[in-house]
Structures are given as structure tokens and as C-alpha cells.
Design an enzyme around this catalytic site. Structure first.
Site, PDB file in Angstrom:
ATOM      1  N   LYS A 192     -10.355  55.887  60.156  1.00  4.16           N
ATOM      2  CA  LYS A 192     -11.480  54.929  60.322  1.00  4.16           C
ATOM      3  C   LYS A 192     -12.552  54.719  62.136  1.00  4.16           C
ATOM      4  CE  LYS A 192      -9.784  50.324  59.019  1.00  4.16           C
ATOM      5  NZ  LYS A 192      -9.301  49.002  59.115  1.00  4.16           N
TER       6      LYS A 192
HETATM    7  O1  G3P Z   1      -8.858  45.902  58.156  1.00  5.31           O
HETATM    8  C1  G3P Z   1     -10.165  45.528  58.605  1.00  5.31           C
HETATM    9  C2  G3P Z   1     -10.432  44.093  57.916  1.00  5.31           C
HETATM   10  O2  G3P Z   1      -9.594  43.822  56.948  1.00  5.31           O
HETATM   11  C3  G3P Z   1     -10.544  42.992  58.898  1.00  5.31           C
HETATM   12  O3  G3P Z   1      -9.620  41.590  57.961  1.00  5.31           O
HETATM   13  O4  G3P Z   1      -9.317  39.593  58.190  1.00  5.31           O
HETATM   14  O5  G3P Z   1      -9.983  40.628  60.742  1.00  5.31           O
HETATM   15  O6  G3P Z   1     -11.566  39.783  58.624  1.00  5.31           O
HETATM   16  P1  G3P Z   1      -9.600  40.629  58.641  1.00  5.31           P
END
Ligand code: G3P
Length: 223
Positions: A89
């Protein structure tokens, strides 16, 4: 490429639990997710490699934000599990966008992350990213996150771009449902929301009713 469903977590027990009964295609992590595990990153990667089969992707993020750091960390991540089914990533910052073609040139698969707009995603696709991860819930803070992600899927199709949208950042089942209903090609979801997707109380009530009626009629709970 077929539809892929990933778990967005570094909680090994949760990953083991879900992979035990669902055909999960792999695991995505990010720096925050790794810190929440309370473990060293190397330990997390080793445990992921142990719990997942080689058919299940391990998708891990660089932490450095400068071009050289991104390249060096991408090469380290690409060594996890002997490089089998690993995706790196890389954030869609200026340095990240510059690094994506260089990492791809090394034969490493790339998921462009930290995407808040279809336009950022477009540039990451043009730079050669294999996956694009729009942060759906976070995008919803600014507007129609779900609608923008579906617009992105259409834009990629119009230009015949190979990059695959991997919708990320979900807070509830409805957000996931809307993306699945619209045909998003891949998605990564946290364990709690995956459990909520499959655990409808109505199913348990229906099974209890079948068993009770069977027991009353035949005096047993098997066929
Ligand atoms: O992995 C990236 C993404 O899923 C971030 O999620 O829950 O931190 O907005 P969140």
C-alpha cells in the site's frame, strides 16, 4: 479478475475466526491497524503469513512518506511470505504517486491508499496502481462517498484502466451493502462489520423454530 473481499485488520484471532467460515481473499492493514495489535510489525506479518494460505493476499502499507523511503519499505514488504501474493500500500501523496511506477517497475503489486477523491484515484490508476482504496466512510464526511466510488468504477471502465477499486473505511453494514449492490470489484472491511453482515438475529430465531417443531413432532433434533 474476480470479486475480492478482504479483512481490514491485524487482529490475528479475528482473522482466524472469520477465515474459518468465510471465503476471505486476504487481509489489508495500515500503520494504525498494526499499532492497535500491540505487537511489533514483523510479528504481525509473520502471524499473517502463518494464518493465511498463499492464495490469500497480504496487503501491507509503507510508513515512510518520502520517495526513497517508500521504495525501500516496498521492497521489504514484498519479501513477506517469500513475496507470494503480497501487495504494497502506497499513499496518494505527491511522493507516493511518484513512487508507484518505480515500485511497479520492480515487479511489486501496488494498492494506492488514503484516497479521498475519485480524481486522486484516477492519477493513481494512471501511475499504474493495481488497486485503488477510496476511504468510503471518511469521504462521506465531505459528500456522497458511495456515489463517488461508483463514479470512479465507471471512469476506470470508460478508459479501460486495469486498476481495481478496493473500497475501504467502513463504519456500518449499510455502507458495505451499497457498494456491493453497485458492484464494487473489491472491498476491505473491519471484523465487526463483517460479523454484522452475516449475523442476522432472524436467522437464529428461524433455526430455533425449526428445531423446536422437529423435536415436538419426532422427539429428536436431527434428520
Ligand atoms: O485501511 C484503510 C481504511 O480502511 C481506514 O479505515 O476506519 O480508519 O477510516 P478507517
Amino acid at each position: 479478475m474476480s470479486m475480492e473481499f478482504f479483512i481490514d485488520s491485524a487482529d490475528i484471532e479475528a482473522i482466524r475466526e472469520l477465515c474459518d467460515f468465510l471465503p476471505i481473499d486476504g487481509v489489508t492493514t495500515n500503520p494504525t491497524i498494526i499499532t492497535k495489535s500491540g505487537k511489533e510489525p514483523e510479528q504481525v506479518f509473520a502471524e499473517l503469513a502463518e494464518v493465511l494460505t498463499e492464495d490469500q493476499k497480504i496487503i501491507a502499507q509503507v510508513v515512510s512518506l518520502d520517495y526513497n523511503g517508500i521504495l525501500a519499505e516496498a521492497e521489504r514488504i514484498a519479501q513477506i511470505r517469500g513475496g507470494k501474493n503480497i501487495v504494497v500500500k502506497i499513499p496518494v501523496t505527491r511522493e507516493g504517486l511518484r513512487a508507484i511506477p518505480a515500485v511497479k517497475a520492480k515487479g511489486i503489486s501496488v494498492l494506492a491508499t488514503g484516497i479521498y477523491s475519485p480524481d486522486q484515484a484516477f492519477w493513481a490508476a494512471k501511475a499504474g496502481a493495481d488497486y485503488l482504496a477510496p476511504y468510503v466512510n471518511r469521504m462521506c464526511n465531505y459528500g456522497d462517498g458511495v456515489g463517488q466510488v461508483m463514479e470512479l468504477v465507471n471512469t476506470l471502465a470508460q478508459y479501460g484502466m486495469d486498476a481495481k477499486v478496493c473500497a475501504a473505511s467502513f463504519k456500518n453494514v449499510d455502507q458495505v451493502h451499497q457498494l456491493l449492490a453497485a458492484g464494487v470489484p473489491s472491498i476491505t472491511v473491519n471484523p465487526d462489520t463483517i460479523r454484522d453482515m452475516v449475523g442476522h438475529p432472524g436467522t437464529a430465531i428461524a433455526m430455533e423454530e425449526f428445531t423446536a417443531n422437529w423435536q415436538k413432532a419426532y422427539g429428536r433434533t436431527t434428520l
